[in-house]
Enzyme design. Sequence first.
Site: not given
Length: 266
Positions: A51, A124, A164-166, A168, A187
């Site tokens: 990817d 993203e 993906a990142y989102s 996680s 955070a």
Amino acid sequence: MEKRRNMYFYARKDEKTKEQVLTLSDLAERYGFTVVKDFKQANIIVSVGGDGAFLQAVRKTGFRQDCLYAGIATSVSRSLYCDFHIDDVSAMIEAMTNEQIEVRKYPTVQVTVDGETNFLCLNEFSIRTGIVKTFVMDVFIDNLHFETFRGDGMIISTPTGSSAYSKSVGGAVVDPMLPCLQVSELASLNNNRYRSLGSSFILSGERKLKLVVTQDGNDYPVMGLDNEALGISHVKEVDLMLSDNIVKTVKLKDNSFWEKVKRTFL
């Protein structure tokens, strides 16, 4: 597919990958495709790797609107953007020549930094603090002040990037048939002075998002375009919206987005 016969391979330059690309090139030419060395001459762009390689292939070739993109995985299994595997590349050629494929259209995010520089993202856009200190951003939706965020940063993802990142950081996995953006916090700090939603939220593709960075000494945020860092200092504001540019990819008829999600996570 008969009209798309010029193929360009995007891959790493290590010896193993070079050998794999040579094998792929020979196979493609046996099936009547022309392998070109300049991506500008191609109408099929094939990434070899995973990817990450696919995302780089799209970015480095300029998000071509007149091309089909395809991904060949070299790891253990196929991935989100890679419908084909290096151990079964003949399946790709057979699928393309026998019209066993469909064209999938992926939306992209348009990112404008300080009203001047424009970028596109397939997965993203992320903006994070560049030092060991939280930073503050005012969040506007269609010019409405929505919240004042304080924390480590934010991720704005497309539906395909939602896995993906989102994901996680607790974001939802979004069906790519929905034209939208997902905003996820990193955070967040909530108290009497700073208050943000505290959860991911999804915006219609018709909405516009603006992030205004408070200049409080944290003036060098780390910005990510998919898997590539963006080096711009003293960022004041970032405007984001769903772009009219789409990425057209080769999709096997029996390999939908949700089949990929199941294969990857379940």
